[in-house]
Each structure stands twice: as structure tokens, then as C-alpha cells.
Motif scaffolding. Structure first.
Motif, PDB file in Angstrom:
ATOM      1  N   ILE A  32      -3.378  15.342 -17.130  1.00  0.00           N
ATOM      2  CA  ILE A  32      -2.350  15.385 -16.087  1.00  0.00           C
ATOM      3  C   ILE A  32      -2.997  15.449 -14.705  1.00  0.00           C
ATOM      4  O   ILE A  32      -2.503  14.835 -13.752  1.00  0.00           O
ATOM      5  N   ILE A  33      -4.102  16.159 -14.587  1.00  0.00           N
ATOM      6  CA  ILE A  33      -4.826  16.232 -13.309  1.00  0.00           C
ATOM      7  C   ILE A  33      -5.310  14.847 -12.909  1.00  0.00           C
ATOM      8  O   ILE A  33      -5.192  14.453 -11.744  1.00  0.00           O
ATOM      9  N   ALA A  38      -4.451  10.089  -9.410  1.00  0.00           N
ATOM     10  CA  ALA A  38      -4.128   8.664  -9.284  1.00  0.00           C
ATOM     11  C   ALA A  38      -2.831   8.475  -8.499  1.00  0.00           C
ATOM     12  O   ALA A  38      -2.725   7.561  -7.672  1.00  0.00           O
ATOM     13  N   ALA A  39      -1.839   9.323  -8.730  1.00  0.00           N
ATOM     14  CA  ALA A  39      -0.573   9.239  -8.004  1.00  0.00           C
ATOM     15  C   ALA A  39      -0.771   9.515  -6.523  1.00  0.00           C
ATOM     16  O   ALA A  39      -0.196   8.824  -5.664  1.00  0.00           O
ATOM     17  N   ALA A  44      -0.832   7.335  -1.225  1.00  0.00           N
ATOM     18  CA  ALA A  44      -1.509   7.257   0.074  1.00  0.00           C
ATOM     19  C   ALA A  44      -1.867   5.807   0.410  1.00  0.00           C
ATOM     20  O   ALA A  44      -1.713   5.375   1.561  1.00  0.00           O
ATOM     21  N   LEU A  45      -2.317   5.059  -0.566  1.00  0.00           N
ATOM     22  CA  LEU A  45      -2.666   3.660  -0.350  1.00  0.00           C
ATOM     23  C   LEU A  45      -1.427   2.845   0.025  1.00  0.00           C
ATOM     24  O   LEU A  45      -1.459   2.036   0.961  1.00  0.00           O
ATOM     25  N   LEU A  46      -0.338   3.081  -0.667  1.00  0.00           N
ATOM     26  CA  LEU A  46       0.908   2.381  -0.363  1.00  0.00           C
ATOM     27  C   LEU A  46       1.396   2.720   1.044  1.00  0.00           C
ATOM     28  O   LEU A  46       1.829   1.837   1.793  1.00  0.00           O
ATOM     29  N   LEU A  47       1.279   3.969   1.418  1.00  0.00           N
ATOM     30  CA  LEU A  47       1.679   4.383   2.767  1.00  0.00           C
ATOM     31  C   LEU A  47       0.791   3.726   3.814  1.00  0.00           C
ATOM     32  O   LEU A  47       1.280   3.241   4.840  1.00  0.00           O
ATOM     33  N   GLY A  72       2.287  14.304  -6.581  1.00  0.00           N
ATOM     34  CA  GLY A  72       0.931  14.366  -7.131  1.00  0.00           C
ATOM     35  C   GLY A  72       0.210  15.637  -6.728  1.00  0.00           C
ATOM     36  O   GLY A  72      -0.493  16.252  -7.543  1.00  0.00           O
ATOM     37  N   ILE A  73       0.403  16.050  -5.473  1.00  0.00           N
ATOM     38  CA  ILE A  73      -0.241  17.285  -4.991  1.00  0.00           C
ATOM     39  C   ILE A  73       0.300  18.498  -5.745  1.00  0.00           C
ATOM     40  O   ILE A  73      -0.465  19.372  -6.174  1.00  0.00           O
ATOM     41  N   VAL A  74       1.618  18.560  -5.907  1.00  0.00           N
ATOM     42  CA  VAL A  74       2.226  19.685  -6.631  1.00  0.00           C
ATOM     43  C   VAL A  74       1.738  19.718  -8.076  1.00  0.00           C
ATOM     44  O   VAL A  74       1.350  20.771  -8.596  1.00  0.00           O
TER      45      VAL A  74
END
Length: 117
Positions: A32-33, A38-39, A44-47, A72-74
């Protein structure tokens, strides 16, 4: 010699089963980490791509990428702390198992007494 009720082998077996469960939980957290990282990277890449104007500048894309990064951070933080707690539990169980093994009256198995010639 130890009494049946003082025999730690049953407890060692329970600890072994618990260690297997904890190892599976730790592996699940690690997976999951990786997905969380990856998320974060994908969001970030999409932004960034959206900000550079390469993909368009829709509010939906911006909100989606921000939500992906935040999610993803959460998830990363939650599973990192769960992994740490699981690792601590594994170390405690291994220490307890070692202590119980140390209490067992182990005997060497061999060919019998050796005669000196």
C-alpha cells in the motif's frame, strides 16, 4: 525437567502463528505504501502537466490531481505508522519467543556416550 503447564512449546507455537500474521500485515502495508507513493507521483505529475498547459486546464483535472496527491499522502502516512507498529510487534514477539526457547531444557541428540580409546 519442566511440568506440562510450564512447557512453553504451546505458547511458542502461538507466537509463531502470530508472527506469520504480522509478517503478512507488514507486507500488505509495504504494498500500500508503494501504491501511495505512485499515487502521489502521478497526481503531482498530472498537476504539473496541467499547469504547463500541456493537458488542458480544467478545474476537474486540477481537483482530481490534488485529491490524488492528498489521498496518497494520507494513505502513505497511515500505512507507514501501521508498518512501524507492526514491526515493533514483530520484534517484541520474537524477543518473547527467544526467551521461551531459552527456558526449554534442550538435549543434544547424538550417537550416545563416546568412549575414549
Amino acid at each position: 525437567m519442566m511440568d506440562e503447564e510450564d512447557d512453553p512449546t504451546d505458547e511458542i507455537s502461538r507466537i509463531e502463528a502470530r508472527l506469520e500474521q504480522l509478517a503478512e500485515k507488514a507486507e500488505q502495508c509495504r504494498k500500500i505504501i508503494m501504491v501511495s507513493k505512485a499515487a502521489i507521483a502521478a497526481g503531482a505529475l498530472l498537476l504539473l502537466v496541467m499547469m504547463l498547459g500541456l493537458f488542458g486546464s480544467g478545474a476537474t483535472i486540477a481537483l482530481g490531481s490534488i485529491a490524488t496527491v492528498l489521498g496518497g499522502i494520507v494513505s502513505l502516512g497511515s500505512n507507514t505508522s501501521t508498518l512501524q507498529q507492526t514491526t515493533d510487534a514483530i520484534h517484541a514477539a520474537e524477543a518473547h519467543r527467544s526467551e521461551l526457547i531459552g527456558r526449554i531444557d534442550l538435549r543434544l541428540v547424538g550417537d550416545g556416550p563416546r568412549k575414549l580409546n
